[in-house]
Write a protein that holds these residues in place. Structure first.
Motif, PDB file in Angstrom:
ATOM      1  N   ALA A   1       0.555  -0.860   0.136  1.00  0.00           N
ATOM      2  CA  ALA A   1      -0.151   0.351  -0.173  1.00  0.00           C
ATOM      3  C   ALA A   1       0.589   1.622   0.446  1.00  0.00           C
ATOM      4  O   ALA A   1       1.826   1.414   1.195  1.00  0.00           O
ATOM      5  N   LEU A   2       1.136   1.948  -0.989  1.00  0.00           N
ATOM      6  CA  LEU A   2       0.690   3.244  -1.448  1.00  0.00           C
ATOM      7  C   LEU A   2       0.043   4.959  -1.029  1.00  0.00           C
ATOM      8  O   LEU A   2      -0.870   4.395  -0.954  1.00  0.00           O
ATOM      9  N   ARG A   3       1.248   5.545  -0.309  1.00  0.00           N
ATOM     10  CA  ARG A   3      -0.240   7.240  -0.432  1.00  0.00           C
ATOM     11  C   ARG A   3       1.350   7.835  -1.271  1.00  0.00           C
ATOM     12  O   ARG A   3       1.911   7.946  -1.449  1.00  0.00           O
ATOM     13  N   LEU A   4      -0.079   9.189  -2.465  1.00  0.00           N
ATOM     14  CA  LEU A   4       0.616   9.771  -3.017  1.00  0.00           C
ATOM     15  C   LEU A   4       0.243  11.222  -2.480  1.00  0.00           C
ATOM     16  O   LEU A   4       0.093  11.369  -1.520  1.00  0.00           O
ATOM     17  N   VAL A   5       2.029  11.687  -2.251  1.00  0.00           N
ATOM     18  CA  VAL A   5       2.389  13.123  -1.027  1.00  0.00           C
ATOM     19  C   VAL A   5       2.595  13.334  -2.296  1.00  0.00           C
ATOM     20  O   VAL A   5       2.542  15.143  -1.486  1.00  0.00           O
ATOM     21  N   GLU A   6       3.077  13.898  -3.626  1.00  0.00           N
ATOM     22  CA  GLU A   6       3.026  15.008  -4.287  1.00  0.00           C
ATOM     23  C   GLU A   6       2.737  14.515  -6.108  1.00  0.00           C
ATOM     24  O   GLU A   6       2.834  13.602  -6.046  1.00  0.00           O
ATOM     25  N   HIS A   7       2.100  15.775  -6.871  1.00  0.00           N
ATOM     26  CA  HIS A   7       2.440  15.465  -8.156  1.00  0.00           C
ATOM     27  C   HIS A   7       2.837  15.921  -7.991  1.00  0.00           C
ATOM     28  O   HIS A   7       2.422  17.489  -8.529  1.00  0.00           O
ATOM     29  N   ARG A   8       3.599  16.626  -9.992  1.00  0.00           N
ATOM     30  CA  ARG A   8       3.875  17.251 -10.312  1.00  0.00           C
ATOM     31  C   ARG A   8       3.857  17.867 -11.966  1.00  0.00           C
ATOM     32  O   ARG A   8       4.986  16.082 -12.033  1.00  0.00           O
ATOM     33  N   ALA A   9       3.946  17.918 -12.327  1.00  0.00           N
ATOM     34  CA  ALA A   9       3.869  17.956 -14.092  1.00  0.00           C
ATOM     35  C   ALA A   9       5.211  18.344 -14.734  1.00  0.00           C
ATOM     36  O   ALA A   9       5.641  19.679 -13.624  1.00  0.00           O
ATOM     37  N   VAL A  10       6.435  17.918 -14.816  1.00  0.00           N
ATOM     38  CA  VAL A  10       7.637  18.216 -15.503  1.00  0.00           C
ATOM     39  C   VAL A  10       7.489  18.098 -16.643  1.00  0.00           C
ATOM     40  O   VAL A  10       7.065  16.898 -18.097  1.00  0.00           O
ATOM     41  N   GLY A  11       7.185  19.824 -17.613  1.00  0.00           N
ATOM     42  CA  GLY A  11       7.654  19.328 -19.044  1.00  0.00           C
ATOM     43  C   GLY A  11       5.443  19.447 -19.777  1.00  0.00           C
ATOM     44  O   GLY A  11       4.633  19.809 -18.703  1.00  0.00           O
ATOM     45  N   ASP A  12       5.566  18.790 -21.014  1.00  0.00           N
ATOM     46  CA  ASP A  12       4.474  18.872 -20.986  1.00  0.00           C
ATOM     47  C   ASP A  12       3.783  17.559 -21.246  1.00  0.00           C
ATOM     48  O   ASP A  12       2.651  17.197 -21.194  1.00  0.00           O
ATOM     49  N   SER A  13       4.666  16.612 -20.512  1.00  0.00           N
ATOM     50  CA  SER A  13       4.263  14.668 -20.970  1.00  0.00           C
ATOM     51  C   SER A  13       4.431  14.190 -19.401  1.00  0.00           C
ATOM     52  O   SER A  13       3.615  13.212 -19.933  1.00  0.00           O
TER      53      SER A  13
END
Length: 192
Positions: free
Chosen positions: A168-180
């Motif tokens: 089991a994992l928890r998402l702690v951060e998400h971030r767009a890098v460039g366009d794709s």
């Protein structure tokens, strides 16, 4: 106490095999198919990560690729930082290492557990799929930083192999890098 971080480039379907074309995989070099703008954005994020890394953990093949690709002699801030950071290489065959590196020859679980006690801060694993599998399987990874690239390969070695238990994992951060590219950061839920 240190934190073990697995930092990987993965396809949409979780493949980590041969992103730069060094292994002869059918879709070898898939990472290099990113647009230039995305690769430049990726490099910026990777350089930021290197600045906060206290040690690198590498498998033998990844270590040899790093040295063969000239990281030990490249110019620039990113290369300087990678050169300065201590490197710990998991290998039963290497003995004479260069580039500020130490071999971890014993049992992987014991060696990485000891390393977590000795290094304060982030110990980052790049590449090294077999080592990543073992760290995940033995609950030694404290964080996963996944650069998800816009390719579905349909085959190849994946970051998550067979496991004996639900992870089991928890998402702690998400971030767009460039366009794709999307960088997803997860931490294990060890009590789940």
């Amino acid at each position: 106490m240190g934190k073990i971080v697995i930092s990987e480039n993965v396809s949409l379907d979780g493949v980590v095999q041969d992103p730069v074309g060094a292994e002869g995989f059918r879709f070898a070099g898939w990472f290099d198919r990113l647009e230039r703008k995305d690769r430049e954005a990726w490099a910026g994020v990777e350089f930021e990560e290197a600045l906060t890394t206290d040690a690198l953990l590498l498998g033998r093949r990844t270590y040899e690729w790093f040295v063969a690709q000239g990281w030990a002699t490249r110019d620039g801030g990113w290369a300087d930082r990678l050169r300065a950071v201590p490197k710990y290489v998991v290998s039963s065959t290497l003995t004479d290492l260069e580039w500020n590196s130490t071999v971890l020859k014993g049992d992987l679980v014991d060696e990485v557990s000891r390393l977590k006690q000795e290094v304060a801060g982030d110990v980052v694993l790049y590449g090294s799929g077999r080592v990543a599998h073992a760290l995940i399987e033995h609950d030694l990874a404290d964080e996963l930083r996944l650069m998800v690239c816009p390719f579905a390969l349909g085959e190849g070695e994946r970051l998550f192999g067979r496991t004996d238990a639900l992870k089991a994992l928890r998402l702690v951060e998400h971030r767009a890098v460039g366009d794709s590219i999307v960088r997803l950061t997860y931490r294990p839920l060890r009590d789940a």
